[in-house]
Design a protein around this motif. Sequence first.
Motif, short mmCIF file in Angstrom:
data_model
loop_
_atom_site.label_atom_id
_atom_site.label_comp_id
_atom_site.label_asym_id
_atom_site.label_seq_id
_atom_site.Cartn_x
_atom_site.Cartn_y
_atom_site.Cartn_z
N VAL A 64 0.84 -1.20 0.00
CA VAL A 64 0.00 0.00 0.00
C VAL A 64 0.88 1.25 0.00
O VAL A 64 0.65 2.20 -0.77
N THR A 65 1.89 1.25 0.87
CA THR A 65 2.80 2.39 0.92
C THR A 65 3.51 2.58 -0.41
O THR A 65 3.68 3.70 -0.89
N GLY A 66 3.93 1.46 -1.02
CA GLY A 66 4.61 1.53 -2.31
C GLY A 66 3.73 2.14 -3.38
O GLY A 66 4.20 2.92 -4.23
N PHE A 67 2.44 1.81 -3.36
CA PHE A 67 1.52 2.37 -4.36
C PHE A 67 1.40 3.88 -4.19
O PHE A 67 1.49 4.64 -5.16
N PHE A 68 1.22 4.33 -2.94
CA PHE A 68 1.06 5.77 -2.71
C PHE A 68 2.35 6.53 -2.97
O PHE A 68 2.32 7.67 -3.47
#
Length: 265
Positions: free
Chosen positions: A174-178
């Motif tokens: 999730v962090t990587g996507f944002f």
Amino acid sequence: MRDLGAGFRYLLKGQKWVGRHGRQYGFGLLPGLITLVLYAGALVALALWGSGLIDWATPFADDWADPWAGLFRGFLTAVLFALALLLCVLTFTAMTLLVGQPFYESLSERVDRDVSPDGTAPESDLPLWRELWISARDSLRIVARAAVWAVLLFALGFVPVAGQTVVPVIGLFVTGFFLTEELTAVALQRRGVEVRERLALLRSRKTLVWGFGTPLALAFLVPFVAVFLMPGAVAGATLMVRDLTGEDTEDGDGAAKRQEDVNAP
């Protein structure tokens, strides 16, 4: 699976690009250093006065017998600090990009020109103040989405077994996507792509996005690493945007050689 590897290669290509352009890399470090100092100051202040804030917010625990009041407030203080640290990780890129908008805009445009077959780059016709306003507005939208995910994942972290195994892995993705959304926004905003279109574009190539952003999110967990990787991350995100938008791209070394040939007598 091929897109995962491609995303990671864009991350490496971005670091390689800034490695060949030392001046651009040096300018690109400044926003990260400024943001790091601001965030470090906020975390130090929270560490010093966080317990007092929790005491003020929990007056109902004043009459509890020892040691329950101290344990309860200590737990809440630790939760508050951990949540603040998670939010710092999720919002560091957005804040750095906001602080360094002119720096990263110039860096991204330089990358576009370097790898474009015709040596040109998409340019925004908007004045600087308008670009800063759009960047700030879009960053707030993304940070709000990231904050919702942060709270949700933090709560799921208390689930036995899954909270200590599956949830951290999901959190990294999730962090990587944002992170990728925030980094690609520099090049996509210059191309006139709005935030909703950006999200739709990235969701259409999730594995590519994860391949780029998840290793970066993991690296950003190491103190100070984010500062030094940010310029290359912006460069790599610009290269990835050219892929997402179907633009032709030449290797930077090839573009440099082509320019030398043009300038040769």
